[in-house]
Design an enzyme around this catalytic site. Structure first.
Site, PDB file in Angstrom:
ATOM      1  N   ASP A  43       0.837  -1.196   0.000  1.00 32.47           N
ATOM      2  CA  ASP A  43       0.000   0.000   0.000  1.00 32.47           C
ATOM      3  C   ASP A  43       0.874   1.250   0.000  1.00 32.47           C
ATOM      4  OD1 ASP A  43      -2.978   1.129   0.961  1.00 32.47           O
ATOM      5  OD2 ASP A  43      -1.296   2.297   1.751  1.00 32.47           O
ATOM      6  N   TYR A  48       2.856   9.989  -0.634  1.00 34.99           N
ATOM      7  CA  TYR A  48       3.992   9.449   0.113  1.00 34.99           C
ATOM      8  C   TYR A  48       5.318   9.713  -0.595  1.00 34.99           C
ATOM      9  CZ  TYR A  48       0.366   6.649   2.484  1.00 34.99           C
ATOM     10  OH  TYR A  48      -0.744   6.220   3.166  1.00 34.99           O
ATOM     11  N   LYS A  73      -3.081   5.817  -4.000  1.00 36.00           N
ATOM     12  CA  LYS A  73      -4.169   6.745  -3.701  1.00 36.00           C
ATOM     13  C   LYS A  73      -3.942   8.070  -4.426  1.00 36.00           C
ATOM     14  CE  LYS A  73      -3.786   4.825   0.942  1.00 36.00           C
ATOM     15  NZ  LYS A  73      -2.337   4.495   0.842  1.00 36.00           N
ATOM     16  N   HIS A 106      -7.679   9.656  -1.693  1.00 34.32           N
ATOM     17  CA  HIS A 106      -6.954   9.721  -0.428  1.00 34.32           C
ATOM     18  C   HIS A 106      -7.697  10.506   0.650  1.00 34.32           C
ATOM     19  CE1 HIS A 106      -2.553   9.533   1.186  1.00 34.32           C
ATOM     20  NE2 HIS A 106      -3.428   9.341   2.152  1.00 34.32           N
ATOM     21  N   ILE A 225      -2.687  -2.958   7.204  1.00 33.50           N
ATOM     22  CA  ILE A 225      -1.436  -2.722   6.451  1.00 33.50           C
ATOM     23  C   ILE A 225      -0.389  -2.125   7.394  1.00 33.50           C
ATOM     24  CG2 ILE A 225      -2.323  -2.573   4.092  1.00 33.50           C
ATOM     25  CD1 ILE A 225      -2.587   0.476   4.553  1.00 33.50           C
ATOM     26  N   LYS A 227       3.013  -0.978   9.172  1.00 32.64           N
ATOM     27  CA  LYS A 227       4.244  -0.487   8.560  1.00 32.64           C
ATOM     28  C   LYS A 227       5.411  -0.593   9.537  1.00 32.64           C
ATOM     29  CE  LYS A 227       7.047   3.394   8.090  1.00 32.64           C
ATOM     30  NZ  LYS A 227       7.324   4.669   8.775  1.00 32.64           N
ATOM     31  N   SER A 228       6.535  -1.037   9.048  1.00 29.61           N
ATOM     32  CA  SER A 228       7.784  -0.979   9.783  1.00 29.61           C
ATOM     33  C   SER A 228       8.911  -0.942   8.772  1.00 29.61           C
ATOM     34  CB  SER A 228       7.956  -2.188  10.705  1.00 29.61           C
ATOM     35  OG  SER A 228       9.226  -2.125  11.344  1.00 29.61           O
ATOM     36  N   ARG A 233      10.573  -6.713  12.639  1.00 30.02           N
ATOM     37  CA  ARG A 233       9.210  -6.319  13.001  1.00 30.02           C
ATOM     38  C   ARG A 233       8.227  -6.633  11.887  1.00 30.02           C
ATOM     39  NH1 ARG A 233      10.893  -0.577  15.699  1.00 30.02           N
ATOM     40  NH2 ARG A 233      12.049  -1.435  17.474  1.00 30.02           N
ATOM     41  N   ASN A 237       4.897  -8.775  12.541  1.00 31.59           N
ATOM     42  CA  ASN A 237       3.586  -8.323  12.091  1.00 31.59           C
ATOM     43  C   ASN A 237       2.918  -9.316  11.148  1.00 31.59           C
ATOM     44  OD1 ASN A 237       4.069  -5.974  13.527  1.00 31.59           O
ATOM     45  ND2 ASN A 237       4.665  -4.777  11.735  1.00 31.59           N
TER      46      ASN A 237
END
Length: 279
Positions: A43, A48, A73, A106, A225, A227-228, A233, A237
């Protein structure tokens, strides 16, 4: 991996990898790490600034494009029919793909009706497998779904144990739209990672508070979704499908819900003014 079936029959992984606030220079490495762990749903978003890194990583992974579920998005500065259409083509170029699995609006600001018309056209042309919205409260969601020719398949909204979106979920379920969480960890606010309820429940299964919070969302029919930028991690997850919370566990976590955003409200005039300042 487990999947949900969207309202047009497309299957979407229940667990994906999010790229919010991932620096462009780190994106390729992060996505390749995520792919190595096993993530296939990725995603990103125009805002971003890291679509190109996603596209490069997927190309360099050596895996066929059809193995991935790719989401981006349309940002509010690209709102409106013509601007949105051009921006979507740019996103396809950046992501090195001929189609997107999911495209979202978005934010519920600007000419999002024009944006949605462009998305509907590109959906019918086969460039988008599913379309939807993000950050649309129940009122805005109901408005656009009522008038849209192609009903939104997904609404991605702030969803975590402290804001469980109970009202939004009721209406999204009623009209066949899948809820997807952004911020499933609430960015660590309210001491989520050391929360005593999550910690004690997690101990029963040898899981962390974070894993317990993610499992709660999955069992609440929420697509997530997390995030790391750290591969260990990312792996943690991903390890959510080897345990299940009991009804008692679920009830205890449901009691953590405050029913309010921990970030900002789209109904707050000051928030709306800020969004308008960047259009």
């Amino acid at each position: 991996m487990e999947y949900v079936t969207l309202n047009n029959g497309i299957k979407m992984p229940k667990l994906g990898y999010g790229l919010y606030q991932t620096p462009p220079e780190d994106t390729k490495r992060c996505v390749l790490d995520a792919i190595d762990v096993g993530y296939r749903s990725i995603d990103t978003a125009q805002a971003y600034g890291n679509e190109e890194g996603v596209g490069t990583a997927i190309a360099e992974s050596g895996l066929p494009r059809e193995e991935f579920f790719l989401t981006t998005k349309v940002w509010i500065s690209n709102a409106g029919y013509e601007a949105a259409k051009a921006s979507i083509e740019e996103s396809l170029k950046n992501l090195r793909t001929d189609y997107l699995d999911l495209l979202l609006i978005h934010q519920p600001f600007g000419d999002y009706y024009g944006t949605y018309r462009a998305m509907e056209e590109m959906y019918e042309a086969g460039k988008l497998r599913a379309i939807g919205v993000s950050n649309f409260g129940p009122d805005r969601y109901l408005d656009i779904q009522h008038f849209a020719k192609i009903k939104p398949a997904v609404n991605q909204v702030e969803t975590h144990v402290f804001q469980q979106q109970k009202v939004a979920k009721e209406y999204l379920k009623k009209y066949g739209c899948q809820i997807e969480s952004w911020g499933p960890f609430a960015e660590g606010r309210k001491d989520m990672f050391t929360n005593p309820v999550l910690t004690e429940i997690g101990k029963k299964y040898g899981k962390t508070a974070a894993q317990t919070a993610l499992r709660f969302l999955l069992q609440s029919d929420v697509v997530i979704i997390p995030k790391s930028t750290h591969k260990d991690r990312m792996q943690q997850n991903f390890e959510l499908f080897d345990f299940a919370l009991t009804e008692e566990d679920m009830a205890a976590i449901e009691a953590l819900d405050g029913g309010e955003s921990l970030f900002f409200s789209h109904y707050d005039p000051k928030t709306v003014e800020w969004f308008m300042s960047i259009v």
